[in-house]
Every structure is written in C-alpha cells, then in structure tokens.
Design an enzyme around this catalytic site. Structure first.
Site, PDB file in Angstrom:
ATOM      1  N   ARG A 134     -68.966 -18.525  40.338  1.00 32.24           N
ATOM      2  CA  ARG A 134     -68.983 -19.944  40.026  1.00 32.24           C
ATOM      3  C   ARG A 134     -67.642 -20.408  39.458  1.00 32.24           C
ATOM      4  NH1 ARG A 134     -73.440 -19.962  37.190  1.00 32.24           N
ATOM      5  NH2 ARG A 134     -74.738 -20.046  39.054  1.00 32.24           N
ATOM      6  N   ARG A 183     -68.426 -28.917  30.946  1.00 33.51           N
ATOM      7  CA  ARG A 183     -67.046 -28.490  30.714  1.00 33.51           C
ATOM      8  C   ARG A 183     -66.040 -29.541  31.174  1.00 33.51           C
ATOM      9  NH1 ARG A 183     -69.965 -25.179  33.536  1.00 33.51           N
ATOM     10  NH2 ARG A 183     -70.929 -23.347  32.554  1.00 33.51           N
ATOM     11  N   LYS A 225     -63.423 -16.738  21.454  1.00 34.41           N
ATOM     12  CA  LYS A 225     -63.419 -15.863  22.624  1.00 34.41           C
ATOM     13  C   LYS A 225     -62.437 -16.358  23.694  1.00 34.41           C
ATOM     14  CE  LYS A 225     -67.427 -14.557  23.314  1.00 34.41           C
ATOM     15  NZ  LYS A 225     -68.857 -14.525  23.693  1.00 34.41           N
ATOM     16  N   PRO A 242     -60.786  -9.884  23.177  1.00 32.45           N
ATOM     17  CA  PRO A 242     -61.948 -10.743  23.455  1.00 32.45           C
ATOM     18  C   PRO A 242     -63.254  -9.959  23.372  1.00 32.45           C
ATOM     19  CG  PRO A 242     -60.224 -11.026  25.115  1.00 32.45           C
ATOM     20  CD  PRO A 242     -59.860  -9.828  24.316  1.00 32.45           C
ATOM     21  N   ASP A 244     -67.103 -10.231  24.351  1.00 27.95           N
ATOM     22  CA  ASP A 244     -68.254 -10.864  24.994  1.00 27.95           C
ATOM     23  C   ASP A 244     -69.474  -9.988  24.711  1.00 27.95           C
ATOM     24  OD1 ASP A 244     -67.907  -8.674  26.578  1.00 27.95           O
ATOM     25  OD2 ASP A 244     -67.480  -9.767  28.416  1.00 27.95           O
ATOM     26  N   HIS A 246     -70.878  -7.701  26.501  1.00 29.55           N
ATOM     27  CA  HIS A 246     -70.661  -6.302  26.887  1.00 29.55           C
ATOM     28  C   HIS A 246     -69.855  -5.558  25.829  1.00 29.55           C
ATOM     29  CE1 HIS A 246     -72.381  -6.489  30.915  1.00 29.55           C
ATOM     30  NE2 HIS A 246     -71.853  -7.696  30.999  1.00 29.55           N
TER      31      HIS A 246
END
Length: 296
Positions: A134, A183, A225, A242, A244, A246
């Site tokens: 996306r 956004r 982030k 960063p 996230d 994970h």
C-alpha cells in the site's frame, strides 16, 4: 558498467522496509528511482545471471549497472553506502549473542541506503499504520500526480518525487485520492511548513542524531518511530533505532535486560535492520510495515 560490491543483496534491501521505489523487473534486474534519478542494477557472476542472490555471500559480487562510471561514482556509490565496511560491522557482534549473529547471517546483504531527506520524510509519514504494497501504491500515485514526468534509458516514463511546493499547493481531497486517507492532512501541513520556510530540512544535516530527531518531531504526523526511520535512512545516523512491533518483540524476548546499545554505539541501527529482516523472514511475511508490522 560492472563493478565488484561486497555484502550487498538487492532482494534483501528491497524487502527491508527502508525504500519504496526499488522494484524487481525481470532477469534479476532491479529498478531504483531516487528523487529524479533512475537506475537499473542486477547481480551477475562471471557474466552469468545470479538468480538466487547467494553467489558471493559475505564476499564480493559482480554487479551490472545501467549508469556510466562517472554517475556511479558521483551518486550511486554513496547511495548504496559503499564506503562502509559491513563485514567489519558484522564481525563486531558478540560471539555469545546467538540471536544477533543469526540475524546478521540471514540479512547479510542489507546496506543502509543514503536516501533523499525530503522523500524519506514524506514516505515514512505515509508508512504509518500501513503496509509495504500500500505504501508503494501511495508513493507511486503521489509521484504520478505531483512529480515531474521523466524518461529512462529504455524510453519508459517514470516520475520524480514531488517537490514541497507541489504538495503544499495540492487539494486535500486530491491527496486523499492517492490512497493516503488521514495521512493526506499530515502531508499537506508538512509540505506547507517546508514550502514557506518554517521548517528547513537541509539544516538537519548539520545536527546530531538526537537534535535531528527532536526537530523532525515538530512536523505534522511525525512521531518518534517515523523520526528514527528518517534519521537512519536519510541522515544516515546509524545509531538511530526504529522500534516497531517486531523489534519490540525481539527486545522483549531476547534482550529483557535491554539491548546493548553502548557496545554497538555507532552502528546499532544497522543491527536493527538485520533483526527486522530476520523477523520478517522467519515469520514468512515478505510485505511488512515499518510502522505496525501489518501485512496485506
């Protein structure tokens, strides 16, 4: 032209969540649009196509590029961060850290690209609560609508990245039509701040990591982030880290007492990329978001 490059795997870089206009074509070729520039590059071995990307692992691979030598030396060599010895960085990982060594082995060919600052600000604002397919579509539509139309060496059309003034003058609903959703307002306000001089991205180049991150947080739609991603992938502050979902899970599972940032001062962000890629590969989630770890 052809050249030897050490520790670089194009598929790994394209899947590492740091760039959104690097795509695989055919016969092992990858196309890259950086700002207004266009490059095609593939890995070869002794003149034969290297389809699996494994030839020359942790050593030099032969790469074929569509640009002439002067352009490679003037721009693309720095873009691929060829002045950095990634083998030496991997060699500094603590031998007792089994997880990090495995992650570095899996993502051996990842390099931190030196990308355009304005492009990274906008694309990582777009990345929020988004996934890579996306994000790619959003960026492509944004460039087609507001970027400069150009032609590559094949005679194919492509689009440069929109200038701040082009986005600042855009209609909010037209921006939303680029699949940006909420956004769109962030992009419009950020572009306006840059266009009218309230925020000067170029000043970030003279700042350290923490100061640059603090300045980026002044932009609409930029949180910690996103700011860390911009610091790492545009300003090349390779201590930027960063986090996230994970990476948060990795820290919780493998580093409950905290990641050893002091030990890896000066290149912790590179190790973070190995960790991120390793998690994506292990979970068999090739298209992953830098922001939330969502998949399509």
């Amino acid at each position: 032209m052809q050249c030897q490059i050490v520790d670089m795997d194009l598929r790994q870089i394209a899947a590492s969540g740091q760039c959104f206009r690097m795509e695989e074509r055919e016969d092992g070729w990858f196309s890259i649009i950086a700002g207004d520039r266009y490059l095609e590059i593939r890995r070869v071995e002794d003149g034969a196509e290297c389809k699996d990307g494994a030839v020359g692992k942790n050593g030099a691979g032969l790469f074929q590029l569509s640009c002439p030598e002067p352009e490679f030396q003037a721009f693309w060599s720095h873009y691929f961060d060829l002045e950095t010895d990634y083998g030496a960085i991997k060699g500094r990982i603590a031998k007792r850290d089994r997880y990090l060594n495995q992650a570095a082995e899996r993502g051996w060919g990842i390099r931190i690209l030196n990308q355009d600052l304005w492009e990274m600000i906008i694309t990582f604002i777009i990345s929020q609560q988004n996934n890579i397919p996306r994000i790619r579509r959003c960026v492509r539509l944004l460039c087609e609508r507001y970027g400069k139309k150009l032609v590559n060496f094949r005679g194919e059309s492509y689009y440069g990245f929109p200038e701040p003034e082009a986005l600042a003058g855009a209609d909010l609903e037209d921006l939303k039509a680029c699949n940006l959703g909420y956004r769109a307002r962030y992009l419009l306000e950020t572009a306006g701040m840059v266009s009218d001089g309230r925020f000067v991205p170029e000043q970030l180049y003279g700042m350290g990591h923490e100061e640059a991150r603090a300045e980026l947080l002044k932009l609409c739609g930029v949180g910690v982030k996103v700011a860390e991603c911009v610091c790492l992938f545009a300003l090349h502050h390779v201590d930027a880290f960063p986090i996230d979902t994970h990476i948060a899970q990795v820290l919780e599972q493998h580093y409950p007492k905290g990641f050893p940032y002091k030990r890896y001062h000066g290149f912790a962000g590179i190790l973070q990329q190995y960790m991120f890629f390793y998690e994506v590969e292990n979970k068999n989630v090739p298209q992953i978001s830098r922001e939330r770890g969502k998949t399509e």
